[in-house]
Design an enzyme around this catalytic site. Structure first.
Site, PDB file in Angstrom:
ATOM      1  N   GLU A   1      -6.106  -6.796  -1.565  1.00 31.70           N
ATOM      2  CA  GLU A   1      -7.118  -6.868  -0.097  1.00 31.70           C
ATOM      3  C   GLU A   1      -8.513  -6.188  -0.751  1.00 31.70           C
ATOM      4  O   GLU A   1      -8.015  -4.961  -1.519  1.00 31.70           O
ATOM      5  CB  GLU A   1      -6.263  -6.406   0.726  1.00 31.70           C
ATOM      6  CG  GLU A   1      -5.023  -6.792   1.623  1.00 31.70           C
ATOM      7  CD  GLU A   1      -4.870  -5.305   2.798  1.00 31.70           C
ATOM      8  OE1 GLU A   1      -5.548  -4.738   3.035  1.00 31.70           O
ATOM      9  OE2 GLU A   1      -3.704  -5.414   2.451  1.00 31.70           O
TER      10      GLU A   1
ATOM     11  N   GLU B   1       0.619  -1.029   0.096  1.00 34.65           N
ATOM     12  CA  GLU B   1      -0.230  -0.133   0.272  1.00 34.65           C
ATOM     13  C   GLU B   1       0.762   1.319   0.293  1.00 34.65           C
ATOM     14  O   GLU B   1       0.696   2.510   0.849  1.00 34.65           O
ATOM     15  CB  GLU B   1      -1.225  -0.087   1.266  1.00 34.65           C
ATOM     16  CG  GLU B   1      -1.806  -1.210   1.048  1.00 34.65           C
ATOM     17  CD  GLU B   1      -3.156  -1.197   2.178  1.00 34.65           C
ATOM     18  OE1 GLU B   1      -2.897  -0.384   3.660  1.00 34.65           O
ATOM     19  OE2 GLU B   1      -3.986  -2.326   2.274  1.00 34.65           O
TER      20      GLU B   1
END
Ligand code: BMA
EC number: 3.2.1.78
Length: 370
Positions: free
Chosen positions: A296, A188
């Site tokens: 995710e 991320e």
């Protein structure tokens, strides 16, 4: 002399050809099971998308550490094909991860998933190696730059990588073989909520950090049972996605994380946005000969009764994605997979029945490691 030159020329040619073969992972000394896994993931992604769930065997809504239990299995009768785990706090010498999962239990769950033919993936919400009292989320300017300039911090980071290596190498199959897993570090990073995020490092620093991490695990620690996953958060173009990409030799799986967070009073474009990113990912994946995954995602507490078939399915359908993983069932106000009676449970059964999705039994039949 000429004979030697000639032979070396062909040897080099061969090494080069075999390294760039599309079916092989980037680590040429990967174990045979790891190599098999990579080429099987490629083949399987043409058949369907594996469904994954973080911490699936460890706990769910209203229970923890009950043998054989899984919220996903309670709803559809099968385990997910992929289970995600997080190594955060291993580096602090703790016996439980940052979400309370004991590492010895994590090891045996991962071994169970492997023995059943499924896949394990590991992320790592590690503390800050320059200031170890700080968590992943504590914003710190220029951690990476400081790390490379500070021998003490670097030694600390190396010893943390040693802990990760020891754990990953300790995962064993029924015949004593080391289990191949996906390792997804420094994730991320197109967002700025972790110390390795976009606002706290330059692209060059991030790439240096990535390469150091992967090289150290492979070369210094001899970790030969991991496929490396590079996963951004939201991105708005191919260039944006690749801005901090460390290079084809350092990545086996490309992915991204994106959550559905509808805002009251605002138009909900999640399906179109996420699908747009999946399409860019597929284009890059095809070009580079990598495996691609939605590493995710999820809608917290699943208030949309048809979220699975109406939101997630259109995002992953005919996408060539290897897997899609939803986040953990951590608390009654923080869960991403349904449990029996949950509002979206019936729709999840439909999602499970879709020919597009693969669960535990489907992948067991595929023999991912052979
Ligand atoms: C976040 C939340 C946190 C958790 C972290 C790492 O998304 O689930 O509660 O600590 O992931 O697993």
């Amino acid at each position: 002399m000429y004979r030697i030159l000639f032979a070396s020329f062909f040897a080099l040619l061969f090494v080069n050809v075999s390294c760039t073969q599309k079916g092989l992972p980037t680590n040429s000394t990967a174990t045979q099971e790891t190599k098999n896994l990579y080429s099987n993931l490629k083949n399987l992604s043409e058949k369907g998308v594996m469904f994954g769930h973080q911490d699936d065997l460890a706990y769910g809504v209203g229970w923890e550490y009950e043998e054989g239990r899984s919220d996903v299995k309670s709803v559809v009768g099968e385990y997910p094909a992929v289970v995600g785990w997080d190594l955060g706090s291993l580096e602090l010498g703790k016996d439980k991860n940052l979400d309370g999962v004991p590492f010895d239990k994590m090891r045996s769950y991962a071994e169970q998933i492997y023995a059943q033919g499924g896949l394990n993936t590991f992320s790592w919400h590690l503390n800050n190696p320059v200031d170890p009292a700080k968590t992943s989320w504590d914003k710190e300017e220029s951690t990476i730059r400081k790390l490379f300039a500070d021998q003490e911090a670097m030694n600390r980071y190396k010893s943390w990588l040693g802990d990760v290596a020891t754990f990953l190498k300790s995962l064993k199959g029924p015949d004593g073989e080391v289990i191949p897993v996906v390792f997804r570090p420094l994730h991320e990073h197109t967002g700025s909520w972790f110390w390795w995020g976009k606002d706290y490092s330059t692209p060059e620093e991030y790439i240096k950090m990535w390469r150091f991490t992967v090289d150290y695990l492979r070369q210094e620690e001899g970790v030969d049972n991991i496929l490396i996953a590079y996963s951004t958060d939201r991105f708005n173009s191919r260039e944006d996605y690749l801005e901090r990409y460390p290079g084809d030799k350092y990545v086996d799986i490309i992915g991204f994380d994106i959550y559905h967070r509808p805002q009251p009073g605002e138009e909900d474009n999640f399906v179109a946005e996420a699908r747009g990113m999946v399409d860019i990912l597929r284009e890059i994946g095809q070009e580079k000969g990598k495996v691609w995954a939605l590493t995710e995602t999820g809608l917290e507490t699943l208030p949309d009764a048809d979220w699975w078939t109406n939101t997630l399915l259109p995002i992953i359908k005919d996408s060539g994605l290897s897997y899609v993983l939803v986040w953990r069932n951590g608390r009654p106000d923080h869960y991403y997979a349904p449990y029996p009676g949950q509002e979206s449970a019936e729709d999840f059964k439909e999602f499970y029945n879709s020919p597009e999705t693969l669960f535990g039994q489907d992948v067991a039949n595929q023999r991912l490691y052979k």
